[in-house]
Design an enzyme around this catalytic site. Structure first.
Site, PDB file in Angstrom:
ATOM      1  N   LYS A 202       0.846  -1.235  -0.073  1.00  0.00           N
ATOM      2  CA  LYS A 202      -0.035  -0.148  -0.030  1.00  0.00           C
ATOM      3  C   LYS A 202       0.962   1.205  -0.063  1.00  0.00           C
ATOM      4  O   LYS A 202       1.514   1.323   0.853  1.00  0.00           O
ATOM      5  CB  LYS A 202      -0.716  -0.072   1.413  1.00  0.00           C
ATOM      6  CG  LYS A 202      -2.014   1.039   1.243  1.00  0.00           C
ATOM      7  CD  LYS A 202      -2.736   0.998   2.552  1.00  0.00           C
ATOM      8  CE  LYS A 202      -3.729   2.240   2.633  1.00  0.00           C
ATOM      9  NZ  LYS A 202      -4.640   2.166   3.584  1.00  0.00           N
ATOM     10  N   LYS A 256      -1.922  -1.491  -3.794  1.00  0.00           N
ATOM     11  CA  LYS A 256      -3.078  -0.335  -3.841  1.00  0.00           C
ATOM     12  C   LYS A 256      -2.062   1.137  -3.840  1.00  0.00           C
ATOM     13  O   LYS A 256      -1.273   0.998  -2.872  1.00  0.00           O
ATOM     14  CB  LYS A 256      -3.671  -0.560  -2.401  1.00  0.00           C
ATOM     15  CG  LYS A 256      -4.726   0.623  -2.260  1.00  0.00           C
ATOM     16  CD  LYS A 256      -5.435   0.502  -0.986  1.00  0.00           C
ATOM     17  CE  LYS A 256      -6.089   1.615  -0.569  1.00  0.00           C
ATOM     18  NZ  LYS A 256      -6.623   1.878   0.878  1.00  0.00           N
TER      19      LYS A 256
HETATM   20  N1  LIG Z   1      -8.249   1.509   3.576  1.00  0.00           N
HETATM   21  C1  LIG Z   1      -9.122   1.780   2.324  1.00  0.00           C
HETATM   22  C2  LIG Z   1      -8.572   3.077   1.686  1.00  0.00           C
HETATM   23  O1  LIG Z   1      -7.790   3.793   2.235  1.00  0.00           O
HETATM   24  C3  LIG Z   1      -9.420   3.245   0.357  1.00  0.00           C
HETATM   25  C4  LIG Z   1      -8.552   4.239  -0.452  1.00  0.00           C
HETATM   26  C5  LIG Z   1      -9.431   4.866  -1.378  1.00  0.00           C
HETATM   27  O2  LIG Z   1     -10.597   4.378  -2.013  1.00  0.00           O
HETATM   28  O3  LIG Z   1      -8.921   5.852  -1.766  1.00  0.00           O
END
Ligand SMILES: NCC(=O)CCC(=O)O
Length: 337
Positions: A202, A256
């Site tokens: 992440k 992510k």
């Molecule tokens: N823990 C989940 C997220 O940080 C989602 C981020 C996003 O959709 O921008």
């Protein structure tokens, strides 16, 4: 694979692009409804829906309406829904106790969905930021994000979510060692079949902005998340993180954000062959929706092309706010044509 390339006319690549039938026959990658995980935002109250300005078309829904949304998603064939709570600021504290309250918004939503729509897999978020007075994913002392103390809190949170019936836990906090601690605690508590989808790689990204609005965390965050989320310049580190989390007991791994990190998805899939997911985050959604609203791109085509990109990069599935829209499109018999 050894690609054969020969000069024209032995090869004319346009031969297989001439008609829809030939294009279908030579298509290498498939996108299916079963590849989609739908992140949704839960708020308190009943019969409440509230638009999210920076994520056009999306709403925060109260638990009763989240159940309806889960029914709709299951009806479309979407295999999983992922819950993110908009927590009342009055419940946010420095110790984050609300995170493991069995009656917090997320846990009530898990129970309600599993009671009404047991066939859909419920995924959770395991991180302290929705409950933290300072907006961080971990406990903070003197400006420092505490790793090991945070893990204890995350384990408590994970066990309660498992108790409420969650199928997949999604640790998104990026503390070191949380997967192993959670896996051991789940085994000891008799939750041996609860899956962990680790947010293993992440990145500290600008693309999370609209999400922080959606869960009401933007105002609360003090500083940035660069001491626990990854440097966008790093790629080898992602492989090391993924390997570590798989060894600690993650069943599935995530990269992510998504679109700027497709190279990481490919490397991860090639290196480990593990179930690999990407999160097409809020900023990616907002870019496509925002440009489409202004008539600058064809939103539907851009949505489908972006989702296909994840599959082509080796992902087994995608967390995407587009899930219902894309599912409807796929079910209508959509092809690249
Ligand atoms: N823990 C989940 C997220 O940080 C989602 C981020 C996003 O959709 O921008």
């Amino acid at each position: 694979m050894r690609p054969i390339s020969a000069p024209v006319p032995a090869t004319r690549f346009r031969r297989l692009r001439r008609t829809p039938a030939l294009r279908a026959l030579s298509q290498e990658t498939l996108l299916a409804v079963g590849d989609l995980i739908w992140p949704v935002f839960v708020r308190d109250g009943e019969g409440m829906r509230e638009p999210i300005a920076s994520m056009p078309g999306l709403e925060r829904l109260s638990v009763d309406l989240i159940v309806e949304a889960a029914e709709m998603a299951a009806g479309l064939g979407i295999p999983a829904i992922c819950l993110f709570p908009y927590t009342d600021p009055a419940l946010k504290t420095e110790a984050c106790e609300e995170a493991w309250n069995p009656d917090n918004l997320a846990n009530r939503a898990i129970r309600a969905i599993k009671a009404a729509v047991p066939e859909i897999a419920v995924m959770t978020d395991v991180a302290l930021d929705p409950y933290n007075a300072n907006g961080h994913d971990g406990l903070v002392k003197d400006g420092v994000i505490l790793n090991d103390e945070t893990i204890e809190a995350l384990v408590r949170m994970a066990l309660v979510q498992a108790e409420c019936g969650a199928d997949i836990l999604g640790p998104s906090d990026m503390m070191d060692g949380r997967i192993g601690a959670m896996r051991a605690a789940l085994e000891a508590a008799g939750h041996k079949d609860v899956a962990i989808l680790s947010y293993a790689a992440k990145y500290a990204s600008a693309f999370y902005g609209p999400f922080r609005d959606a869960v009401g965390a933007s105002g609360a965050l003090k500083g940035d998340k660069k001491t626990y989320q990854m440097n966008p310049a790093n790629s080898d580190e992602a492989l090391r993180l993924i390997e570590r989390d798989l060894r600690e007991g993650a069943d599935m791994v995530m990269i992510k954000p998504g679109m700027p990190y497709l190279d990481i998805c490919r490397r991860v899939k090639d290196a480990f062959g593990a179930p690999t997911y990407a999160y097409q985050v809020s900023g990616e959604y907002a870019m496509i929706k925002g440009a489409a609203e202004r008539g600058w791109i064809d939103g539907e085509k851009a949505m489908m092309e972006s989702l296909m990109g994840f599959k082509r990069a080796g992902c087994d599935g995608i967390l995407t706010y587009f899930a219902p829209e894309a599912a409807r499109k796929l079910r209508s018999g959509w092809t690249w044509g």
